[in-house]
Scaffold this motif. Sequence first.
Motif, PDB file in Angstrom:
ATOM      1  N   GLY A   1      33.302  64.326 -71.586  1.00  0.00           N
ATOM      2  CA  GLY A   1      32.229  63.767 -71.284  1.00  0.00           C
ATOM      3  C   GLY A   1      31.758  62.375 -71.059  1.00  0.00           C
ATOM      4  N   ALA A   2      33.585  62.299 -71.758  1.00  0.00           N
ATOM      5  CA  ALA A   2      33.308  60.367 -71.418  1.00  0.00           C
ATOM      6  C   ALA A   2      32.372  60.038 -70.164  1.00  0.00           C
TER       7      ALA A   2
ATOM      8  N   GLU B   1      29.358  72.742 -67.560  1.00  0.00           N
ATOM      9  CA  GLU B   1      29.719  71.829 -68.741  1.00  0.00           C
ATOM     10  C   GLU B   1      29.961  71.727 -69.549  1.00  0.00           C
ATOM     11  N   LYS B   2      31.695  71.270 -70.194  1.00  0.00           N
ATOM     12  CA  LYS B   2      31.889  72.051 -72.092  1.00  0.00           C
ATOM     13  C   LYS B   2      31.180  70.415 -72.617  1.00  0.00           C
TER      14      LYS B   2
ATOM     15  N   SER C   1      22.704  65.098 -76.428  1.00  0.00           N
ATOM     16  CA  SER C   1      22.377  66.057 -75.072  1.00  0.00           C
ATOM     17  C   SER C   1      23.411  67.346 -75.279  1.00  0.00           C
ATOM     18  N   PHE C   2      24.020  67.277 -75.944  1.00  0.00           N
ATOM     19  CA  PHE C   2      25.318  67.854 -76.777  1.00  0.00           C
ATOM     20  C   PHE C   2      25.014  68.839 -77.560  1.00  0.00           C
ATOM     21  N   LEU C   3      23.774  68.995 -77.705  1.00  0.00           N
ATOM     22  CA  LEU C   3      23.064  68.852 -79.192  1.00  0.00           C
ATOM     23  C   LEU C   3      21.817  70.041 -79.284  1.00  0.00           C
TER      24      LEU C   3
ATOM     25  N   LEU D   1      34.611  63.748 -77.938  1.00  0.00           N
ATOM     26  CA  LEU D   1      34.698  62.754 -77.210  1.00  0.00           C
ATOM     27  C   LEU D   1      34.519  61.874 -79.098  1.00  0.00           C
ATOM     28  N   LEU D   2      35.622  60.478 -78.067  1.00  0.00           N
ATOM     29  CA  LEU D   2      35.838  59.469 -78.889  1.00  0.00           C
ATOM     30  C   LEU D   2      34.919  58.225 -78.197  1.00  0.00           C
ATOM     31  N   ILE D   3      34.259  57.902 -78.943  1.00  0.00           N
ATOM     32  CA  ILE D   3      34.158  56.303 -78.114  1.00  0.00           C
ATOM     33  C   ILE D   3      33.706  55.361 -79.454  1.00  0.00           C
ATOM     34  N   VAL D   4      34.276  54.323 -78.973  1.00  0.00           N
ATOM     35  CA  VAL D   4      34.784  53.101 -79.239  1.00  0.00           C
ATOM     36  C   VAL D   4      33.934  51.497 -79.102  1.00  0.00           C
TER      37      VAL D   4
END
Length: 427
Positions: A392-393, A31-32, A422-424, A349-352
């Motif tokens: 990854g949303a 997964e990207k 987990s992406f880091l 990836l944008l989270i609001v």
Amino acid sequence: MGLANFSNNVIFCFLVFLSCFLRGNYCYGEEKSPDCIIIMISDGCGYETLKAADLFDGKKQVYEEWEHQWAVSTYPYGGSYSSDLAWTDSSYLDSGYTDSAAAATALSTGSKTSLGTIGRDSLHQSDYTHLMEKAKAQGFATGVVTSVEWSHATPAGFTAHNNSRQNYREIAREILEGDTDVVMGCGHPEFNNEGKARSPLGLLGHYRYVGGKKTWDRLNSAYDGYYNNWSLIETLSDFNTLAEGSGPYPEKVLAIPQVYETLQYRRRGEASGGLNQSVPSLATMARGALNVLSSRDSRFVLMIEGGAVDWAAHDNKGDRLIEEERAFNDAVEEVVSWIEERSGWDNSLLIVTADHETGHVGGIGPEGEPGVIFNSKNHTNQLVPLFARGVGAEGFNDYVVGRDKVRGAYIDNTAVGQYLSSFLSGE
Ligand SMILES: [Zn+2]
């Protein structure tokens, strides 16, 4: 195509392959990971707050149409959330609530803490590791942007470690001595809440949000390296220049609009109108931060806060609540435009979301009685919404911990810090 171009293309393809291979991303079906992670927090905005803003706007917000949405529990360390109690006894929601310090710490570090605590455990015995620190270790650029003071609880909850959110001087100094690349927010000692110049008084604490007078003097004089080569940006035209995006940009940007506590909320007068004209909008600040960070590194983590939605809700000021939520929503639209122009949804990836609800908002008044209805002057333990779009949303599905009767599947606020970490991981 000439031979030189052909061999350049071969070399380029090889380098692309090599960088994918070394980064361990998606070349072999894994997964990207998002290169650009942007977390936008409307401080104090619950479902009903958002609904009120929609009714005043006569439209849904852009993020409400996104495919991936969850509710989020926000209670602090030792707390809990019960869907049954929430929908049978509304007074249940008026206790057991979190605050911005504990909530930002959970969103950033993936661990709960006690009220008022910044980036540390609930017993104040050890520091947690922030998302921004993990990102830095992987070579990402990092930044925080807010419409209130940059040493206030939410930006601090992503960048600092302190037993009390009230220790603004210490928090500001920790942020300035740290690795964050872009810090934007209010707290300018030399201007009042209307953006008028004043002579700051140390006795009144006017320097507290910028780390005290000595720190302020250092920032303004030598750039002697003591504070990590920060470039201080203040004027509206300098903010506009950052947002216009032609560069080049300073290495580290500390951008403090010429106003004291908030961009707009603390100005005198009732309702809307009479806006402070000498300060940027949150949207302009957000675009500027994105431009600077993306020039530092193609990979970055940025937190953007609409900080005074909460303040308006505490004061039960409906008009100002809508004004602040609109400014936040404008900033979201600006970030969406930036992603579509620059980084693309396949890299971002944008989270609001919100850190908690404030004001126990119960919709807007009946016809002829316009105005937001408040049932409290404090925070509540309600679920808040989270919207995600980009790489990854959908992954928050793995963190669902319960199903609310009304809001549906919900995650806990710690899931944000855990999932984004987990992406880091560097693997
Ligand atoms: Zn609050």
